[in-house]
Design a protein around this motif. Structure first.
Motif, PDB file in Angstrom:
ATOM      1  N   ASP A 108      45.418   7.082  48.878  1.00 44.76           N
ATOM      2  CA  ASP A 108      46.167   7.973  47.984  1.00 44.76           C
ATOM      3  C   ASP A 108      46.236   9.395  48.498  1.00 44.76           C
ATOM      4  OD1 ASP A 108      46.741   6.139  46.080  1.00 44.76           O
ATOM      5  OD2 ASP A 108      45.083   6.664  44.751  1.00 44.76           O
ATOM      6  N   LYS A 109      45.188   9.784  49.218  1.00 38.93           N
ATOM      7  CA  LYS A 109      45.077  11.183  49.596  1.00 38.93           C
ATOM      8  C   LYS A 109      45.908  11.488  50.843  1.00 38.93           C
ATOM      9  CE  LYS A 109      42.763  14.691  47.879  1.00 38.93           C
ATOM     10  NZ  LYS A 109      42.442  14.904  46.465  1.00 38.93           N
ATOM     11  N   GLY A 125      39.995  10.910  49.975  1.00 40.62           N
ATOM     12  CA  GLY A 125      40.385   9.906  48.990  1.00 40.62           C
ATOM     13  C   GLY A 125      39.225   9.086  48.461  1.00 40.62           C
ATOM     14  N   THR A 139      39.470   8.387  43.344  1.00 37.90           N
ATOM     15  CA  THR A 139      40.897   8.272  43.070  1.00 37.90           C
ATOM     16  C   THR A 139      41.108   7.980  41.599  1.00 37.90           C
ATOM     17  OG1 THR A 139      40.792   5.971  43.761  1.00 37.90           O
ATOM     18  CG2 THR A 139      41.587   7.559  45.383  1.00 37.90           C
ATOM     19  N   TYR A 163      47.008   6.996  39.089  1.00 27.68           N
ATOM     20  CA  TYR A 163      47.854   7.427  40.194  1.00 27.68           C
ATOM     21  C   TYR A 163      47.723   6.535  41.417  1.00 27.68           C
ATOM     22  CZ  TYR A 163      49.359  10.437  44.097  1.00 27.68           C
ATOM     23  OH  TYR A 163      49.959  10.927  45.221  1.00 27.68           O
ATOM     24  N   ARG A 164      46.582   5.847  41.538  1.00 28.10           N
ATOM     25  CA  ARG A 164      46.300   5.162  42.789  1.00 28.10           C
ATOM     26  C   ARG A 164      47.389   4.146  43.167  1.00 28.10           C
ATOM     27  NH1 ARG A 164      42.477   0.964  42.550  1.00 28.10           N
ATOM     28  NH2 ARG A 164      41.238   2.007  44.126  1.00 28.10           N
ATOM     29  N   TYR A 165      47.711   4.160  44.403  1.00 23.78           N
ATOM     30  CA  TYR A 165      48.719   3.259  44.996  1.00 23.78           C
ATOM     31  C   TYR A 165      50.104   3.388  44.353  1.00 23.78           C
ATOM     32  CZ  TYR A 165      44.431   1.296  46.866  1.00 23.78           C
ATOM     33  OH  TYR A 165      43.217   1.151  47.467  1.00 23.78           O
ATOM     34  N   GLN A 166      50.368   4.511  43.664  1.00 18.71           N
ATOM     35  CA  GLN A 166      51.666   4.674  43.017  1.00 18.71           C
ATOM     36  C   GLN A 166      52.717   5.222  43.977  1.00 18.71           C
ATOM     37  OE1 GLN A 166      52.780   4.389  39.754  1.00 18.71           O
ATOM     38  NE2 GLN A 166      50.919   3.431  38.980  1.00 18.71           N
ATOM     39  N   ARG A 211      53.381   8.076  47.678  1.00 17.88           N
ATOM     40  CA  ARG A 211      52.855   9.001  48.674  1.00 17.88           C
ATOM     41  C   ARG A 211      53.133  10.392  48.129  1.00 17.88           C
ATOM     42  NH1 ARG A 211      49.400   6.637  51.162  1.00 17.88           N
ATOM     43  NH2 ARG A 211      49.577   7.716  53.152  1.00 17.88           N
TER      44      ARG A 211
END
Ligand SMILES: Cc1cc2nc3c(=O)[nH]c(=O)nc-3n(C[C@H](O)[C@H](O)[C@H](O)COP(=O)(O)O)c2cc1C
Ligand code: SF4
Ligand code: FES
Lengths: 435, 701, 173
Positions: B105-106, B202, B205, B209-212, B214
């Motif tokens: 995510d980061k 990251g 997390t 939001y995670r994996y939503q 870039r």
């Protein structure tokens, strides 16, 4: 004492060892005990500090900092309470002397701490003893009880109206807690992470109050300095390296043991005369002169006087007095690996270079020792150590890096002998479990 | 203040106050010294060793984050030696880092990535096996991936020092050290997400939001949180007209980077499946979707008819709508419908406070005062739970200014843990404790008093008299509960007060009076849910409701008009401290309209548009500037930063209506109707309910 | 949580050693002595000591994880700790360790199924000049040979008290 004393010893700190009931207050007082305190009770704090300076005493915990000077840093006018802390965390590999000092003569430690207390008007002292030394905690508790019963400790120290309290404190297994600021954190019931310095303990130690923190042997030396005279003590060594020192000889010698010898005694003399020479008539290969943090000396570097300055000149250290002797059959890579395993296990994890560097080096040395090393690994070992050196939060990183650098530089041939899939040429046991 | 120190960094002579850390002195002069562990406002660590710099005459590299400036000091922050040190520190760091940037995510916002880009160490000499640890979910919103963690301890400090919660800690030792939650495998905390935001990599997390997305695929809109009255700025990350996250990495608002769980996650009510997206009219007892034009026409006709026969209107405005909407609404009701029956749900006694302050040395406190102040008195408020940002400010003042806090509440509060003194008094009798504190408070150089809804009417007057008697200017804050509660009062959504605290010559009906009046002809409710708890006495009343959801009140409506939420419109709101800030539209929800537009269109349908003026937010704001005391602040200024509305200073001559005030006591995880439609808040509440059930079971064993 | 009167008395003594507002200082001593009685650092113990020292369970958990003598899981009745650090290594510490592993069938930090023994390879224990050294619980043994180790473990397994074992003397009192 767990080994026979040696005639060459100069018994100052250990002179009561072996007396019947040596650890009792009666034996202690019958043999000059607490006369140093009496003397100090008649001195001003300044005089006490100057007297310690005169003795040439330097810290026995590792760094060899002049003790009197350290005491003079305590801001005596601070309105905060002041504290005395005795460092009995003794965990530097190769070191086993503080244990004997507490076991055989606990009152000597108490007396030293009380004199330090007088030097800064502290009314409370603690001794932080590593958790593994449970029996010493109990033993020290008994000694403290005796001292209270005899009116030495308490609200009216030897009838002078002065106050001094003293108590034991148990650690729970962490080398890093021997480092002075980590010890203080641990003492306060926290993780043993070191503190940002400055401020040093002299200014902000126990509970952020001014504190004198010294090693057990250092305090143990303070008592005889006041009992027998600073000049006498100093004269046993040299002006800058006063007194005697407890050398812990271990490894491949005939008579390993802890011996009290004048500062500056020649290392070869210690090995060959006091400790009976290399075991089984083998040849001397290398010596770690002051505990595992100190860079190794090759056999041909061992004709050296065991004092702080001579060893510093040889780019090693007197450290905590742990002399680890290695004979010709020793695998240096294995020694380096074992020492790195120790530091990786004991790194507190606070700063990146130490936390990651020690772990990387441990893995690398393990692989190397297992015969899967490459030539570039040898360079890498030295490189990584240098990348830790001087960049870590506390000296533990240096303590891991310095000996490693020396091992690689001084025994490169041994590292090369491990190359090309060859297992350790010195020993068939290459087992060393990952921590 | 002592004379500044002159020193040199990278060949440039700079000046800094004595005691300033080299890293700060450099940053203030535009010289960036990298750091992972150093974080402004939190305790020093000196753990990451990224900030090493070369100081001339020093034997080794020095740590800039703990090194105070000294006269004549010469520092090099980018010498080869320094660059090498950083590169090798990074090399060490990467040994146990999974390097899974493509799925992290980061990625793109990662400080570690940036550092590696800057100093090299991309190619590692590390060929050993890495440590493996499973990723863990600690709460509905917090995930932890141990291997990515660089142990900078920012999260631990944000939680301990910033939040005063202490839910995070470090376990193990050395390279197997990990961050751990307070309850074995899960967290019990405020779920504020500060730890996630502050994490440079990251490792922590967010569940939402995670994996939503870039990060670079989002657009960012800075607006104001619509939940509590504290008025935190929140920067909404939007992609494809969807809000994906809220945070404040640029620290541009009054709240710096602070956000509570609501500000950070509870925007999610906006696309709840039950969101109203079409107007509805009651046909044969059932609400049926109709077109906007039909619905508006129907409302206008009914309103005109009732107005024509001099019928009784009751209008209930909102604690969440903008100042412009509130102003326009009361104007329309008073001038267009000819009624003074307008009110809102009152949550704090601002009116008495302003009246009582008249002629005294006391003033209203700003949110900045809650940080700058050195002495605080908290009366009748569970600050950490109900006013998250205000309590954050006071904690920061505790850390940085050693502020002294005094607490008088009916039950235990988090502030007790660090209060100089905590006194328990039943709600409503807090001021009885004042004399007990007099000596302690008088001894301090300043004082900020924060009081909750149980301190009202006479109690507020006594409080101000007490403050005045301390012999120093005291600052006050009357706590209110929702995002524009204060604006609702200022804009005159009050039966007895016109905008700017002008008493009405003919005060109208208050909210409970409207509901209790059997002869009421029309009830118009804008984003409020009065019928959730009370009945409506008048059977015949024509009920119009503007709302986001089919609330209890909307279910009773004859006409329901779907309105836009705060995240879907522009305008201004005023927070608990009287600071006005700007809302910026982040997304559009099909079928809805901002309340301002709805009110304007009703006026238009009724033929009152020329008298009311355009329903354009900026135009209405212009009128507010002219007619509401304290609000004469140019909009561009508001757009730039929160502005304190200069509080009125003069008597507010109205009958005491403080009995109407009732605190909502929303917690960290509730937010009236909005909260009910927030998936995140509900999941947190459910998780906690489950946990306490488990705890109950355990205690039975 | 209840403790034996002796431990309670010890706790009281510990807490009295430090200034009244510094109860936290007693935490680590309390933990280690409580572990001796409880067998390991349990969640319940963490809660209890947090309460008594004015800390949070999280703070206690952090501390517990740092110190290698504090165990979250019970070790054996006899916790056999063998030093393999440099001085012991040079004098056969690792042979001793191997022997212990072989003899008990256990590895590092493993506990026998019947709870009788557990093994731990430990760092320097301050017995370098009398290497190789080991500790069983808090008792030190110096210069131990693999043979002596066998005798010691057998005798302990047979129910003998450490002080009754003539062949292998514990050195500390
Ligand atoms: C990693 C590390 C471990 C240490 N361990 C000990 C120790 O076990 N005992 C000790 O007395 N000093 C130890 N020290 C040294 C102490 O920090 C401190 O310098 C010493 O106790 C001061 O006492 P002294 O001046 O009497 O030597 C250690 C230092 C470091 C960096
Ligand atoms: S404190 Fe209030 S305004 Fe700030 S984020 Fe939380 S709910 Fe929103
Ligand atoms: S920022 Fe200075 S060490 Fe981390």
């Amino acid at each position: 004492m767990y080994n026979q004393p040696h005639p060459l010893e100069v018994k100052v700190l250990t002179r009561r060892f072996g007396l019947p009931n040596s650890r009792s207050i009666d034996t202690y007082m019958a043999n000059d005990g607490y006369t140093g305190l009496k003397k100090a009770l008649e001195m001003t704090p300044e005089q006490i500090v100057d007297y310690v300076k005169l003795s040439g005493l330097r810290g026995r915990g590792g760094a060899g900092f002049p003790t009197g000077l350290k005491w003079s840093f305590v801001p005596r006018t601070s309105p905060k309470p002041k504290y005395i802390m005795v460092n009995a965390d003794e965990s530097e590999p190769g070191t086993c002397k503080d244990r004997l000092l507490i076991e055989n003569d606990p009152h000597q430690v108490i007396e030293g701490a009380m004199i330090a207390g007088l030097a800064i008007n502290a009314e409370q002292g603690y001794i932080y003893i590593r958790g593994e030394y449970r029996y010493l905690i109990e033993l020290m508790d008994k000694a403290i009880e005796e001292a209270y019963a005899k009116g030495v400790l308490g609200e009216n120290v030897m009838g002078t109206g002065k106050r001094f309290h003293f108590a034991t404190h148990s650690g729970a297994g962490a080398y890093e807690c021997g480092e002075e600021s980590a010890l203080l954190e641990s003492f306060e019931g926290k993780r043993g992470n070191p503190r940002i310095r400055p401020p040093f303990p002299a200014v902000a130690g126990v509970y952020q109050s001014p504190t004198i923190l010294n090693n057990v042997e250092t305090y143990s030396a303070v008592a005889p300095i006041f009992q027998q005279g600073a000049e006498y003590f100093c004269g046993l060594g040299s002006p800058k390296n006063g007194g005697t020192r407890l050398f812990c000889v271990s490894g491949h010698v005939e008579r390993p043991g802890v011996y009290e010898l004048p500062m500056g005694t020649n290392l070869l003399k210690i090995i060959h005369e006091v400790a009976g020479g290399v075991r089984g008539g083998k040849k001397l290969k290398a010596v770690i002169p002051g505990g595992s943090s100190c860079p190794v000396l090759k056999a041909d570097e061992c004709d050296i006087n065991m004092d702080f300055d001579s060893l510093a000149a040889a780019k090693s250290m007197l450290g905590s007095g742990g002399i680890v002797v290695m004979d010709e059959d020793t695998c240096i890579v294995k020694a380096a690996l074992r020492i790195m395993r120790f530091y990786a296990h004991e790194s507190c994890g606070w700063c990146i270079p130490c936390r990651e560097g020690t772990t990387w080096l441990r893995k690398l040395l393990q692989r190397f020792h297992d015969g899967m090393g490459t030539r570039s690994d040898i360079v890498l070992i030295g490189d990584l150590s240098k990348n830790m050196l001087g960049r870590t939060f506390c000296p533990l990183g240096d303590a891991a890096a310095m000996p490693t650098i020396a091992f690689v530089e001084k025994f490169r041939d041994e590292f090369e002998a491990h190359l090309d899939g060859k297992p350790c040429p010195k020993e068939n046991i290459s087992r060393l479990v990952a921590a | 203040m002592a004379d500044p120190v002159t020193m040199t960094i990278n060949g440039r002579e700079i000046q800094a106050a004595p005691g300033t850390l080299v890293i700060e002195a450099a940053r203030k002069n535009g010289i960036e010294i990298p750091s992972f562990c150093y974080y402004e406002g939190y305790s020093l660590q000196a753990a990451c060793r990224m900030c090493l710099v070369e100081v001339e005459k020093a034997p080794k590299l020095m740590v800039a984050c703990t090194l105070p400036v000294a006269p004549g000091m010469v520092v090099h922050t980018e010498s080869q030696k320094v660059k090498d040190a950083r590169k090798y520190t990074l090399e060490f760091l990467l040994t146990n880092h999974p390097l899974d940037c493509p799925v992290c995510d980061k990625g793109g916002e990662c400080e570690l990535q940036d550092m590696v880009f800057r100093y090299g160490a991309g190619e590692s000499r590390f060929t050993e096996e890495k440590l493996h640890v499973q990723e863990q979910q600690w709460s509905p919103v917090v995930f932890y991936d141990g291997p990515r963690c660089i142990l900078c301890f920012r999260c631990v400090r944000a939680c301990n020092e910033g939040m005063g919660v202490g839910a995070l800690g470090v376990v193990n030792r050395g390279s197997v050290s990990l961050i751990a939650p307070n309850h074995g495998d899960h967290l019990e905390c405020d779920e504020c997400g500060q730890c996630i935001d502050i994490c440079p990599v990251g490792a922590l997390t967010s569940g939402t939001y995670r994996y939503q997305t870039r990060p670079w695929e989002m657009e960012h809109t800075g607006t104001i949180c619509t939940h509590c009255s504290n008025g935190c700025k929140t920067t909404l990350g939007v992609r494809n007209d969807k809000i994906i996250r809220g945070n404040n990495r640029d620290r541009s608002g009054i709240n710096g980077e602070f956000l509570c769980v609501k500000g950070r996650y509870a925007f999610d009510f906006y696309d709840h499946p039950e969101r109203l997206q079409s107007p509805m009219i009651r046909v044969n007892g059932k609400l049926e979707p109709v077109s906007w034009s039909k619905a508006l026409k129907h409302v206008a006709e009914k309103f005109s008819e009732i107005k024509a026969r001099n019928g009784k209107f009751g209008v209930i405005g909102s604690n969440h709508t903008t100042n412009e909407e509130n102003f326009y609404l009361q104007k329309f009701v008073r001038q267009g419908l000819g009624s003074n029956n307008i009110d809102h749900k009152r949550t704090g006694d601002v009116v008495t406070l302003i009246d009582a302050l008249s002629g005294t040395t006391g003033t209203l406190a700003t949110t900045a005062d809650l940080y700058e102040g050195k002495t605080f008195l908290i009366l009748g408020a569970d600050l950490a739970i109900e006013q998250p940002f205000l309590s954050f400010q006071i904690r920061a003042s505790m850390r940085h200014h050693a502020a002294k806090v005094f607490v008088v509440t009916s039950k235990e509060v988090r502030e007790d843990a660090y209060a100089k003194k905590s006194i328990r008094k039943a709600a409503g009798s807090e001021i009885e404790a004042l004399e007990e504190l007099r000596e302690a408070l008088a001894a301090e150089s300043d004082l900020v008093i924060v009081f909750g809804s149980s301190v009202k009417g006479e109690a507020v007057r006594k409080l101000v008299a007490f403050g005045e008697s301390l012999g120093k200017p005291v600052k006050y804050c009357a706590l209110v509960d929702y995002s524009n509660s204060r604006g609702a009062v200022d804009m005159g959504l009050m039966a007895e007060l016109h905008p700017g605290y002008h008493p009405s010559e003919t005060p109208g009906m208050t909210l409970p009076e409207m509901l209790a009046d059997e002869t009421l002809d029309a009830l118009w409710v804008i984003n409020e849910n009065p019928l959730e708890a009370a009945g409506l006495a008048s059977d015949k009343a024509f009920v119009v409701v503007q709302d986001l959801f089919l609330t209890e009140t909307a279910q009773r409506a004859d006409v329901v008009l779907p309105s836009a939420s705060a995240y879907e419109k522009n305008g201004t709101v005023t927070n608990v401290c009287g600071e006005i800030q700007r809302l910026q539209k982040a997304v559009t929800v099909m079928g809805t309209k901002p309340d301002l537009e709805i009110i304007g269109l009703i006026a238009k349908e009724m033929g009152l548009a020329p008298a009311m003026g355009p329903w354009v937010s900026e135009t209405v704001y212009g009128e507010i500037r002219r007619s509401v005391k304290g609000y004469d602040i140019a909009l561009p200024l508001v757009a730039m930063a929160a502005q304190q509305t200069a509080p009125v200073n003069g008597r507010v001559n109205v009958a005491d209506k403080s009995a109407l005030i009732q605190g909502a006591h929303e917690t960290l995880f509730t937010s009236g109707t909005l909260g009910r439609y927030s998936k995140v808040l509900n999941s947190v509440i459910e998780k906690r309910a489950g946990m306490s059930l488990a705890a109950q079971e355990e205690s039975h064993v | 949580m209840t403790f034996s009167p002796a431990l309670e008395a010890r706790f009281e003594k510990f807490l009295a050693k430090y200034p009244a507002d510094r109860k936290r200082s007693a935490l680590i001593p309390m933990l280690i002595y409580a572990q001796d009685e409880v067998g390991s650092i349990t969640d319940e113990l963490i809660q209890e000591l947090a309460r008594r020292t004015g800390t949070t369970p999280m703070q206690v958990t952090e501390v517990v994880g740092f110190y290698s003598m504090l165990q979250r899981k019970p070790m054996g009745k006899y916790h056999v700790q063998i030093c393999t650090n440099i001085s012991c290594l040079l004098r056969g510490g690792d042979e001793l360790w191997e022997q212990a592993c072989k003899k008990t069938g256990l590895g590092h930090k493993q506990v026998a199924a019947d709870g009788s023994f557990s093994l731990e390879e430990v760092e320097c224990m301050g017995a370098c000049s009398w290497a190789p050294a080991m500790q069983v619980n808090y008792d030190f043994y110096h210069g131990v040979t693999p043979k002596q180790l066998d005798v010691l473990l057998d005798s302990l397994a047979a129910g003998k008290k450490p002080e009754e074992i003539a062949e292998v003397k514990k050195v500390s009192c």
